[in-house]
Design a protein around this motif. Structure first.
Motif, PDB file in Angstrom:
ATOM      1  N   TYR A  80      70.779 -66.591  51.752  1.00 44.79           N
ATOM      2  CA  TYR A  80      69.715 -66.799  52.722  1.00 44.79           C
ATOM      3  C   TYR A  80      70.241 -67.725  53.821  1.00 44.79           C
ATOM      4  O   TYR A  80      70.762 -68.805  53.515  1.00 44.79           O
ATOM      5  N   PRO A  81      70.167 -67.325  55.079  1.00 47.43           N
ATOM      6  CA  PRO A  81      70.603 -68.227  56.155  1.00 47.43           C
ATOM      7  C   PRO A  81      69.689 -69.442  56.229  1.00 47.43           C
ATOM      8  O   PRO A  81      68.547 -69.402  55.767  1.00 47.43           O
ATOM      9  N   SER A  82      70.219 -70.524  56.793  1.00 43.03           N
ATOM     10  CA  SER A  82      69.445 -71.756  56.864  1.00 43.03           C
ATOM     11  C   SER A  82      69.462 -72.306  58.275  1.00 43.03           C
ATOM     12  O   SER A  82      70.291 -71.934  59.103  1.00 43.03           O
ATOM     13  N   ALA A  83      68.519 -73.219  58.526  1.00 43.69           N
ATOM     14  CA  ALA A  83      68.584 -73.989  59.758  1.00 43.69           C
ATOM     15  C   ALA A  83      69.837 -74.835  59.698  1.00 43.69           C
ATOM     16  O   ALA A  83      70.310 -75.204  58.625  1.00 43.69           O
ATOM     17  N   LYS A  84      70.403 -75.159  60.848  1.00 45.26           N
ATOM     18  CA  LYS A  84      71.674 -75.871  60.885  1.00 45.26           C
ATOM     19  C   LYS A  84      71.596 -77.160  60.078  1.00 45.26           C
ATOM     20  O   LYS A  84      70.745 -78.001  60.294  1.00 45.26           O
ATOM     21  N   GLY A  85      72.523 -77.290  59.116  1.00 51.26           N
ATOM     22  CA  GLY A  85      72.581 -78.488  58.296  1.00 51.26           C
ATOM     23  C   GLY A  85      71.614 -78.506  57.134  1.00 51.26           C
ATOM     24  O   GLY A  85      71.600 -79.460  56.361  1.00 51.26           O
ATOM     25  N   GLY A  86      70.819 -77.446  56.962  1.00 54.90           N
ATOM     26  CA  GLY A  86      69.818 -77.438  55.906  1.00 54.90           C
ATOM     27  C   GLY A  86      70.302 -76.773  54.636  1.00 54.90           C
ATOM     28  O   GLY A  86      71.265 -76.008  54.633  1.00 54.90           O
ATOM     29  N   LEU A  87      69.623 -77.088  53.544  1.00 55.94           N
ATOM     30  CA  LEU A  87      69.922 -76.460  52.264  1.00 55.94           C
ATOM     31  C   LEU A  87      69.261 -75.105  52.178  1.00 55.94           C
ATOM     32  O   LEU A  87      68.163 -74.896  52.699  1.00 55.94           O
ATOM     33  N   THR A  88      69.923 -74.180  51.515  1.00 57.84           N
ATOM     34  CA  THR A  88      69.332 -72.876  51.284  1.00 57.84           C
ATOM     35  C   THR A  88      69.797 -72.369  49.918  1.00 57.84           C
ATOM     36  O   THR A  88      70.325 -73.135  49.115  1.00 57.84           O
ATOM     37  N   ARG A  89      69.606 -71.092  49.659  1.00 62.09           N
ATOM     38  CA  ARG A  89      69.912 -70.555  48.326  1.00 62.09           C
ATOM     39  C   ARG A  89      70.785 -69.307  48.418  1.00 62.09           C
ATOM     40  O   ARG A  89      70.870 -68.666  49.466  1.00 62.09           O
ATOM     41  N   ILE A  90      71.422 -69.017  47.289  1.00 59.57           N
ATOM     42  CA  ILE A  90      72.247 -67.822  47.159  1.00 59.57           C
ATOM     43  C   ILE A  90      71.446 -66.770  46.405  1.00 59.57           C
ATOM     44  O   ILE A  90      70.930 -67.036  45.315  1.00 59.57           O
ATOM     45  N   SER A  91      71.349 -65.584  46.975  1.00 58.65           N
ATOM     46  CA  SER A  91      70.626 -64.511  46.312  1.00 58.65           C
ATOM     47  C   SER A  91      71.471 -63.840  45.225  1.00 58.65           C
ATOM     48  O   SER A  91      71.001 -63.586  44.120  1.00 58.65           O
ATOM     49  N   GLU A  92      72.743 -63.580  45.555  1.00 59.13           N
ATOM     50  CA  GLU A  92      73.664 -62.954  44.608  1.00 59.13           C
ATOM     51  C   GLU A  92      75.040 -63.598  44.781  1.00 59.13           C
ATOM     52  O   GLU A  92      75.416 -63.966  45.894  1.00 59.13           O
ATOM     53  N   TYR A  93      75.795 -63.687  43.696  1.00 66.71           N
ATOM     54  CA  TYR A  93      77.161 -64.188  43.804  1.00 66.71           C
ATOM     55  C   TYR A  93      77.999 -63.678  42.635  1.00 66.71           C
ATOM     56  O   TYR A  93      77.501 -63.466  41.530  1.00 66.71           O
ATOM     57  N   LYS A  94      79.275 -63.484  42.923  1.00 71.75           N
ATOM     58  CA  LYS A  94      80.245 -63.124  41.896  1.00 71.75           C
ATOM     59  C   LYS A  94      81.627 -63.561  42.358  1.00 71.75           C
ATOM     60  O   LYS A  94      81.886 -63.700  43.561  1.00 71.75           O
ATOM     61  N   CYS A  95      82.509 -63.795  41.410  1.00 71.65           N
ATOM     62  CA  CYS A  95      83.885 -64.172  41.730  1.00 71.65           C
ATOM     63  C   CYS A  95      84.624 -62.936  42.223  1.00 71.65           C
ATOM     64  O   CYS A  95      84.646 -61.903  41.541  1.00 71.65           O
ATOM     65  N   SER A  96      85.216 -63.026  43.397  1.00 70.86           N
ATOM     66  CA  SER A  96      85.905 -61.867  43.960  1.00 70.86           C
ATOM     67  C   SER A  96      87.343 -61.737  43.465  1.00 70.86           C
ATOM     68  O   SER A  96      87.866 -60.624  43.371  1.00 70.86           O
ATOM     69  N   HIS A  97      87.970 -62.867  43.148  1.00 74.37           N
ATOM     70  CA  HIS A  97      89.374 -62.853  42.706  1.00 74.37           C
ATOM     71  C   HIS A  97      89.566 -63.918  41.624  1.00 74.37           C
ATOM     72  O   HIS A  97      89.946 -65.054  41.942  1.00 74.37           O
ATOM     73  N   PRO A  98      89.317 -63.591  40.366  1.00 70.35           N
ATOM     74  CA  PRO A  98      89.537 -64.587  39.300  1.00 70.35           C
ATOM     75  C   PRO A  98      90.992 -65.064  39.303  1.00 70.35           C
ATOM     76  O   PRO A  98      91.918 -64.268  39.463  1.00 70.35           O
TER      77      PRO A  98
END
Length: 237
Positions: A62-80
């Protein structure tokens, strides 16, 4: 609107009982900070491993206002990592470099060339089986160029560091004489980077401290690099 991006984990701090606030340098959005919930509770060991320094991620955020905290919707390791976790020298180098990047890269906007340099360097380092003793030195030299204070010569670095150490209006003759002994070795690293031949760990350690001091002169409030003594000890032989 969600944004799909690659990311490079820099560091994290604990947040509440089981969450973290993680700083990630992203390809699309520059430096960002995200709250990630429930990664520190029992049974979540594999999830917290995805937020160790210099882990490479594919994310939807999720994009955030400059300098603000936000959240990750999905994530995975691309190169273990294939080698870094199993070699104390490589893991120490990576920890040190991630701290340097975390303290020097502050752009909250896209910089694809810098991101590509970091991403490619991390992958290359993990793939190296031998000859990586000078990797951190070469990395610092290249990073300095991306940050706007490229090294043009060994003499330039030594003169700047010696002048600062000697105080205003003097080059600090004794200090300058000691540093000048490192000049041919630094010149070798500048010329040949990772393939440079250095005589021993002591010279490599002195060059490392020299380049860190050079960074401290050019990056405001860089401060103490906490992982530096550990790396120096590991690579002292």
């Amino acid at each position: 609107m969600l944004v799909k991006t690659r990311g490079i984990v820099l560091n994290f701090i604990k947040f509440k009982e089981s969450s973290i606030i993680v700083r990630i340098y992203t390809e699309e959005l520059g430096l960002q900070s995200y709250i990630v919930n429930s990664v520190r509770k029992k049974g979540s060991a594999s999830r917290i491993a995805l937020f160790q320094p210099f882990t490479l991620l594919d994310m939807v955020v999720y994009p955030s206002a400059k300098g603000g905290l936000t959240r990750i919707s999905e994530y995975k390791c691309s190169h273990p990592f294939a080698t870094v976790p199993y070699d104390i020298r490589k893991s120490s180098i990576l920890l040190f470099l991630s701290e340097i990047v975390a303290r020097t890269v502050r752009e909250e906007e896209e910089n694809r060339s810098l991101f590509e340099f970091l991403h490619t360097s991390i992958l290359h380092f993990d793939q190296m089986e031998t000859g990586f003793e000078n990797f951190h030195l070469a990395f610092l030299l290249n990073l300095a160029a991306y940050l706007g204070f490229a090294v043009s010569s060994a003499e330039e670095v030594i003169t700047q560091v010696a002048f600062e150490a000697g105080g205003a209006g003097t080059t600090g003759n004794n200090n300058l004489m000691q540093l000048h002994q490192l000049e041919p070795f630094l010149a070798e690293v500048i010329q040949n980077q990772e393939s440079a031949h250095l005589p021993n760990g002591k010279v490599r350690r002195e060059l490392l401290y020299l380049l860190v001091r050079y960074f401290q002169l050019h990056v405001e409030q860089l401060g103490e690099i906490k992982s530096l003594p550990v790396l120096s000890e590991v690579l002292s032989e």
